[in-house]
Motif scaffolding. Structure first.
Motif, mmCIF file in Angstrom:
data_model
loop_
_atom_site.group_PDB
_atom_site.id
_atom_site.type_symbol
_atom_site.label_atom_id
_atom_site.label_comp_id
_atom_site.label_asym_id
_atom_site.label_seq_id
_atom_site.Cartn_x
_atom_site.Cartn_y
_atom_site.Cartn_z
ATOM 1 N N ILE A 1 -3.470 -1.109 4.174
ATOM 2 C CA ILE A 1 -4.471 -1.658 3.253
ATOM 3 C C ILE A 1 -3.796 -2.037 1.938
ATOM 4 O O ILE A 1 -2.888 -1.340 1.472
ATOM 5 C CB ILE A 1 -5.595 -0.633 2.971
ATOM 6 N N ALA A 2 -4.260 -3.145 1.347
ATOM 7 C CA ALA A 2 -3.862 -3.505 -0.016
ATOM 8 C C ALA A 2 -5.113 -3.495 -0.889
ATOM 9 O O ALA A 2 -6.100 -4.162 -0.570
ATOM 10 C CB ALA A 2 -3.206 -4.878 -0.045
ATOM 11 N N LEU A 3 -5.082 -2.700 -1.962
ATOM 12 C CA LEU A 3 -6.142 -2.728 -2.979
ATOM 13 C C LEU A 3 -5.702 -3.746 -4.017
ATOM 14 O O LEU A 3 -4.698 -3.544 -4.701
ATOM 15 C CB LEU A 3 -6.309 -1.356 -3.626
ATOM 16 N N MET B 1 1.348 8.161 8.812
ATOM 17 C CA MET B 1 0.425 8.287 7.679
ATOM 18 C C MET B 1 -0.041 6.902 7.239
ATOM 19 O O MET B 1 0.752 5.969 7.178
ATOM 20 C CB MET B 1 1.120 9.002 6.512
ATOM 21 N N ASN B 2 -1.330 6.762 6.945
ATOM 22 C CA ASN B 2 -1.876 5.484 6.494
ATOM 23 C C ASN B 2 -1.302 5.113 5.127
ATOM 24 O O ASN B 2 -1.287 5.929 4.208
ATOM 25 C CB ASN B 2 -3.399 5.568 6.408
ATOM 26 N N LYS B 3 -0.860 3.864 5.004
ATOM 27 C CA LYS B 3 -0.147 3.439 3.798
ATOM 28 C C LYS B 3 -0.949 2.381 3.042
ATOM 29 O O LYS B 3 -1.407 1.397 3.631
ATOM 30 C CB LYS B 3 1.227 2.884 4.185
ATOM 31 N N ILE B 4 -1.090 2.589 1.729
ATOM 32 C CA ILE B 4 -1.917 1.715 0.898
ATOM 33 C C ILE B 4 -1.102 1.180 -0.275
ATOM 34 O O ILE B 4 -0.437 1.940 -0.982
ATOM 35 C CB ILE B 4 -3.153 2.472 0.373
ATOM 36 N N LEU B 5 -1.185 -0.133 -0.480
ATOM 37 C CA LEU B 5 -0.556 -0.781 -1.626
ATOM 38 C C LEU B 5 -1.615 -0.999 -2.703
ATOM 39 O O LEU B 5 -2.675 -1.574 -2.436
ATOM 40 C CB LEU B 5 0.049 -2.125 -1.209
ATOM 41 N N ILE B 6 -1.342 -0.533 -3.925
ATOM 42 C CA ILE B 6 -2.281 -0.675 -5.043
ATOM 43 C C ILE B 6 -1.740 -1.749 -5.981
ATOM 44 O O ILE B 6 -0.629 -1.624 -6.508
ATOM 45 C CB ILE B 6 -2.449 0.650 -5.811
#
Length: 217
Positions: free
Chosen positions: A48-50, A1-6
């Motif tokens: 990805i990091a937002l 699963m694609n993992k994103i840091l906010i």
């Protein structure tokens, strides 16, 4: 699963983005400062990091630099206020993939995230092929059409390719097939049918990803 840091000190916005991304099928993690972001990037993998550009303490651009150093494959999307567009553009020059301005619509954010994932997939695929030789072999429209035909129909006889391309002089197709074989993009199987090689499949997928990326701009 694609993992994103906010990464945003605005806890309300952070939570809203987190809920939307989770509903969209992404795995997420929330932090509220640059220092926390660096700690997370150092111990976990994120696609990805937002990253908010303006935060108390460690600034977004400094966090960007550290993220690119620690985890070069992590793509960074900068979140910025209207007054800091120039800073966001500077962040792009320093390695960010995209930026989005506050206030933004959730659909706009989701579109940018998907575009960045497309960029990442393209880079992964393109790294598996001899880019100069491959692009040279695909400079001709007939050869690109042959690749597309073989992708959609899996395998074709020589005369089927000639007929479907509508080329009267079959010798031209012989020439173009030779170029594609030499580039290791196609081959003939035991039944003498033309099929894509694994490299040919990767090339087709890369071209489609690149095409989708350009049209989404």
């Amino acid at each position: 699963m694609n993992k994103i840091l906010i990464v945003d000190d605005d806890k309300r916005l952070n939570k809203t983005i987190n809920e939307v991304l989770e509903r969209s099928g992404y795995s997420t993690c929330m932090v509220y400062s640059g220092d926390e972001a660096i700690d997370k990037i150092s111990t976990d993998r994120f696609d990805i990091a937002l990253l908010d550009l303006i935060m108390p303490g460690m600034k977004g651009v400094d966090v960007l630099t550290e993220v690119r150093r620690i985890s070069p494959k992590t793509k960074v999307i900068m979140i910025t206020a209207f007054a800091t567009i120039e800073s966001a553009i500077d962040a792009i020059r320093k390695g960010a993939s995209e930026y989005i301005s506050k206030p933004f619509k959730i659909n706009e954010l989701l579109t940018i995230i998907e575009r960045v994932f497309e960029e990442s997939r393209f880079e992964d695929n393109i790294g598996k092929i001899d880019i100069d030789y491959t692009l040279s072999s695909l400079s001709n429209a007939i050869r690109r059409n042959i690749i597309t035909l073989l992708h959609s129909q899996t395998k074709l006889r020589f005369m089927d390719i000639v007929r479907q391309l509508g080329v009267e002089d079959s010798r031209k197709i012989v020439f173009h097939l030779k170029i594609l074989r030499e580039a290791n993009l196609i081959r003939q199987n035991k039944e003498k049918l033309y099929v894509l090689t694994e490299e040919g499949k990767i090339t087709f997928n890369s071209l489609k990803i690149f095409e989708n990326y350009l049209t989404s701009k």
